[in-house]
Scaffold this motif. Structure first.
Motif, PDB file in Angstrom:
ATOM      1  N   GLU A 209      41.168  24.027  26.860  1.00 44.74           N
ATOM      2  CA  GLU A 209      42.170  24.963  26.315  1.00 44.74           C
ATOM      3  C   GLU A 209      42.461  26.119  27.283  1.00 44.74           C
ATOM      4  N   SER A 223      42.982  31.964  26.000  1.00 42.55           N
ATOM      5  CA  SER A 223      43.185  30.540  26.251  1.00 42.55           C
ATOM      6  C   SER A 223      44.659  30.293  26.445  1.00 42.55           C
ATOM      7  N   LYS A 224      45.057  29.033  26.515  1.00 46.29           N
ATOM      8  CA  LYS A 224      46.482  28.734  26.641  1.00 46.29           C
ATOM      9  C   LYS A 224      47.242  29.145  25.380  1.00 46.29           C
ATOM     10  N   ASN A 225      46.499  29.446  24.323  1.00 48.89           N
ATOM     11  CA  ASN A 225      47.143  29.895  23.087  1.00 48.89           C
ATOM     12  C   ASN A 225      47.184  31.415  22.967  1.00 48.89           C
ATOM     13  N   LEU A 238      40.307  33.866  17.296  1.00 45.00           N
ATOM     14  CA  LEU A 238      40.039  32.427  17.438  1.00 45.00           C
ATOM     15  C   LEU A 238      38.560  32.173  17.716  1.00 45.00           C
TER      16      LEU A 238
END
Ligand code: HEC
Length: 274
Positions: A209, A223-225, A238
């Motif tokens: 991620e 993260s990529k989020n 998260l």
């Protein structure tokens, strides 16, 4: 569709331990073998005895497969040893020898069931079943732990059953604990946990991620989020969720409740670089 197939292959080969799948074979075959040998005794039927023999022979082969995958998974998934691994290796070895001896003896002497050694032969089926039952239970301890029986409480409705919670007390509190002792330190408390339990997937060669947990700065970059930590709010971070819901580490045993709580407390105390 391709994506699904890729995920399926990834999950089967890299996420799910193969051992968990394999262990059902010796358990089922040894149980079926005992069932058929008892039925053969009661019914005085040779066909049933042949079925029992086939089952115990397959049980021997599958015990070998379950033992080998158990050994492999133990070394690839666990940091250290899985619970009861030494006891299970010994018991699995005894089970393999017992089932193999029964199968070989019966193969070399087809009339064994009618010979004077009949009780030793049938006893072997009982012994194999007892061994596989203990092994199966010890295997379950990896997933569900071993708990003290809950104390009988007068508040419970009569006759109600109090089930032990799966996994060692996952009662992690999302809110800050009322008296944070000295405050959790990132470098002394949190980072060592991340380095021992998380960075094999989140750092180095593999960065799941795009979440790198090897340093404070990398972790706060998210993260990529996006960010995985909202300082002061573990419940909505998260990272906090991954620990409260016990999703991480993705494979192998989860963090101990104490370690998970340390990280949760650290986030709630403001996620400082201390
Ligand atoms: C065996 C590999 C592995 C280990 C070890 C691991 N993770 Fe993960 N992590 C993943 C994967 C894969 C994902 C992607 C989401 C998923 O599959 O659930 C993920 C996702 C996450 C996410 C969510 C990121 C997002 O943007 O959604 C967080 C937070 C996280 N991991 C934290 C941790 C922490 C903290 C640890 C150590 C206690 C840890 N992980 C250990 C594999 C791992």
């Amino acid at each position: 569709m391709m994506e699904f197939i890729n995920s399926l292959i990834y999950n089967l080969t890299e996420v799910h331990p193969i051992h968990t799948l394999m262990v059902h074979f010796p358990i089922a075959l040894t149980s079926a073998a005992l069932f058929f040998i008892l039925l053969a005794l009661v019914r005085r039927n040779d066909t049933l005895e042949q079925i029992a023999f086939a089952n115990i022979a397959l049980a021997a082969v599958s015990t070998l497969a379950a033992g080998l995958t158990g050994y492999m998974d133990n070394s690839s998934i666990y940091d250290g040893e899985a619970p009861n691994s030494a006891a299970k290796m010994v018991l699995a070895g005894v089970l393999f020898v017992t089932t193999t001896l029964i199968a070989i003896a019966r193969w070399r002497q087809p009339g064994l069931f009618h010979s004077s050694m009949r009780f030793v032969y049938v006893g072997g089926y009982f012994a194999s079943f007892a061994l596989v039952a203990v092994l199966g239970f010890l295997g379950g301890v990896i997933l569900y732990g071993f708990h003290e029986a809950p104390m009988a409480s007068t508040e419970d409705a009569p006759g109600s059953v109090v089930y032990a919670q799966p996994l060692e007390t996952p009662t992690l509190v999302a809110a800050p604990t009322e008296t944070p002792l000295a405050g959790v330190s990132f470098s002394l408390d949190v980072l060592p946990i991340l380095k021992s339990r998380c960075t094999n997937c989140h750092g180095g060669d593999k960065i799941e991620e795009d979440l790198d947990l090897t340093s404070y700065a990398a972790m706060m970059a998210g993260s990529k989020n996006g960010p995985v930590i909202i300082p002061g709010d573990a419940e909505n971070s998260l990272m906090g969720k991954a620990l409260i819901e016990r999703e991480m580490p993705k494979r192998g045993p989860k963090l101990s409740p104490k370690d998970a709580q340390l990280i949760i407390d650290w986030i709630n105390e403001g996620a400082l670089d201390n």
